[in-house]
Scaffold this motif. Structure first.
Motif, PDB file in Angstrom:
ATOM      1  N   TRP A   1       7.578  64.223  68.212  1.00 16.56           N
ATOM      2  CA  TRP A   1       8.760  63.573  69.230  1.00 16.56           C
ATOM      3  C   TRP A   1       8.031  62.169  69.509  1.00 16.56           C
ATOM      4  CZ3 TRP A   1      13.201  63.921  67.933  1.00 16.56           C
ATOM      5  CH2 TRP A   1      13.941  64.934  67.410  1.00 16.56           C
TER       6      TRP A   1
ATOM      7  N   VAL B   1       8.197  59.314  67.099  1.00 14.56           N
ATOM      8  CA  VAL B   1       9.430  58.917  66.638  1.00 14.56           C
ATOM      9  C   VAL B   1       9.993  57.432  67.147  1.00 14.56           C
ATOM     10  CG1 VAL B   1      12.330  59.575  66.744  1.00 14.56           C
ATOM     11  CG2 VAL B   1      11.239  61.514  66.393  1.00 14.56           C
ATOM     12  N   PRO B   2       9.885  56.792  68.214  1.00 12.74           N
ATOM     13  CA  PRO B   2      10.082  55.611  68.964  1.00 12.74           C
ATOM     14  C   PRO B   2       9.109  54.711  68.526  1.00 12.74           C
ATOM     15  CG  PRO B   2       9.599  56.976  71.250  1.00 12.74           C
ATOM     16  CD  PRO B   2       9.463  58.191  69.681  1.00 12.74           C
TER      17      PRO B   2
ATOM     18  N   VAL C   1       8.090  54.403  65.124  1.00 18.58           N
ATOM     19  CA  VAL C   1       8.605  55.149  64.350  1.00 18.58           C
ATOM     20  C   VAL C   1       9.530  54.353  63.457  1.00 18.58           C
ATOM     21  CG1 VAL C   1       8.694  56.779  61.756  1.00 18.58           C
ATOM     22  CG2 VAL C   1       6.256  56.847  63.499  1.00 18.58           C
ATOM     23  N   ALA C   2      10.482  54.606  64.380  1.00 23.14           N
ATOM     24  CA  ALA C   2      11.928  54.038  64.724  1.00 23.14           C
ATOM     25  C   ALA C   2      11.250  52.396  64.810  1.00 23.14           C
ATOM     26  CB  ALA C   2      12.735  54.548  65.456  1.00 23.14           C
ATOM     27  N   ILE C   3      11.014  51.951  65.585  1.00 23.52           N
ATOM     28  CA  ILE C   3      10.834  50.621  66.058  1.00 23.52           C
ATOM     29  C   ILE C   3      10.163  50.087  64.681  1.00 23.52           C
ATOM     30  CG2 ILE C   3       9.109  48.653  67.249  1.00 23.52           C
ATOM     31  CD1 ILE C   3      10.064  49.995  69.945  1.00 23.52           C
TER      32      ILE C   3
ATOM     33  N   VAL D   1      10.300  51.416  61.286  1.00 28.78           N
ATOM     34  CA  VAL D   1      11.094  50.750  60.144  1.00 28.78           C
ATOM     35  C   VAL D   1      12.151  50.143  60.686  1.00 28.78           C
ATOM     36  CG1 VAL D   1      12.713  52.783  59.029  1.00 28.78           C
ATOM     37  CG2 VAL D   1      10.983  53.631  59.536  1.00 28.78           C
ATOM     38  N   ILE D   2      12.608  49.759  61.634  1.00 34.42           N
ATOM     39  CA  ILE D   2      13.818  49.034  61.767  1.00 34.42           C
ATOM     40  C   ILE D   2      12.983  47.492  61.945  1.00 34.42           C
ATOM     41  CG2 ILE D   2      15.770  47.917  63.679  1.00 34.42           C
ATOM     42  CD1 ILE D   2      15.187  51.269  64.880  1.00 34.42           C
TER      43      ILE D   2
END
Length: 286
Positions: A10, A13-14, A16-18, A20-21
């Motif tokens: 977990w 997640v931050p 990876v999200a950054i 990807v975005i």
């Protein structure tokens, strides 16, 4: 998978999200729109026509050549000049703290401001450079108006500005070398040049690698200094990939300019990743 492993994942997640975005999605979107003719409302798929246009028109393809010349020359000159300045500034001179501050000063000024200043200094008739040359009977060149000289004039200014941070990196590398190496060289009767060649140069290779990588990528992406000094002129003499991309966007050729962005990304990736791997394999650890 047990609960501990799930819990630890977990934390990814931050990040990876950054990633990807702000990286993956823009990259995929740019690749798609580079294959279209589009405006802000609609698009028409055109395949690789934008890339064919980019490489077939001399005004566009010349920017690739200029970008490579600019990047490799600025990178190489910064390494060589900064290394010898750093050697001087780490020697036993009384004013080295003042000189270090003086050398670092250009890095505190924005590239746009430096571009505007040097554009005035290089004016063919009113500039300080040609005025000084005229006092000794030399007719100065048109630094930014001569198509064979303009790119190298901008390169010289870029090196003047960028050598400061490169010098600081080298100073950090040189001062971190253990004094026992110098003592051993002195006992063996090594000359100053032998000490530099066999001790300093190998042990600051990590600093050298950092400077090469940063300055090369910076050179491949350079825009602000070139735009402030020449806007890509005269003609297309100083156009680089970034300036061509900007010009195509400003003219409303969004698909063509996006293709230029993709080309710039590919060029940087092709050069930077293998170079970084090669440089890392040659590092010597202190």
């Amino acid at each position: 998978m047990n609960k501990k492993k799930i819990y630890s994942l977990w934390f990814l997640v931050p990040a990876v999200a950054i990633f990807v975005i702000f990286f993956i999605i823009p990259m995929v979107t740019s690749l798609f729109f580079s294959l279209t003719v589009w405006d802000l409302k609609s698009f028409t798929f055109c395949g690789f026509d934008n890339y064919k246009t980019f490489f077939s028109e001399r005004s566009l393809s010349i920017s690739v050549r200029n970008t490579l010349i600019y990047a490799f020359l600025t990178s190489g000159l910064k390494v060589i000049i900064a290394f010898f300045i750093a050697l001087f500034l780490t020697s036993k001179i009384k004013t080295k703290d003042f000189l270090r501050s003086l050398v670092f000063f250009p890095n505190l000024v924005s590239a746009v401001a430096i571009g505007i200043i040097f554009k005035a200094l290089m004016h063919p008739s009113k500039g300080l450079f040609n005025t000084l040359l005229a006092t000794i009977g030399i007719s100065g060149p048109n630094w930014l108006g001569d198509t064979s000289l303009a790119l190298f004039s901008v390169i010289a200014v870029d090196v003047w500005k960028g050598v400061s941070i490169s010098t600081v990196i080298f100073i950090a590398g040189i001062t971190s070398i253990d004094s026992s190496y110098y003592e051993a060289a002195s006992i063996d009767g090594a000359t100053r040049w032998q000490t530099i060649r066999n001790i300093v140069m190998p042990l600051v290779r990590s600093s050298t690698n950092t400077i090469i990588t940063l300055s090369l990528i910076g050179g491949l992406r350079c825009f602000d200094l070139i735009w402030a000094m020449t806007k890509g002129g005269p003609g297309f003499a100083t156009d680089v990939l970034a300036s061509v991309v900007y010009k195509q966007y400003a003219a409303g050729f969004f698909g063509l300019s996006t293709a230029g962005n993709v080309i710039m990304f590919v060029v940087i990736a092709i050069i930077a990743f293998p170079l970084q791997k090669f440089l890392n394999s040659r590092e010597v650890y202190n």
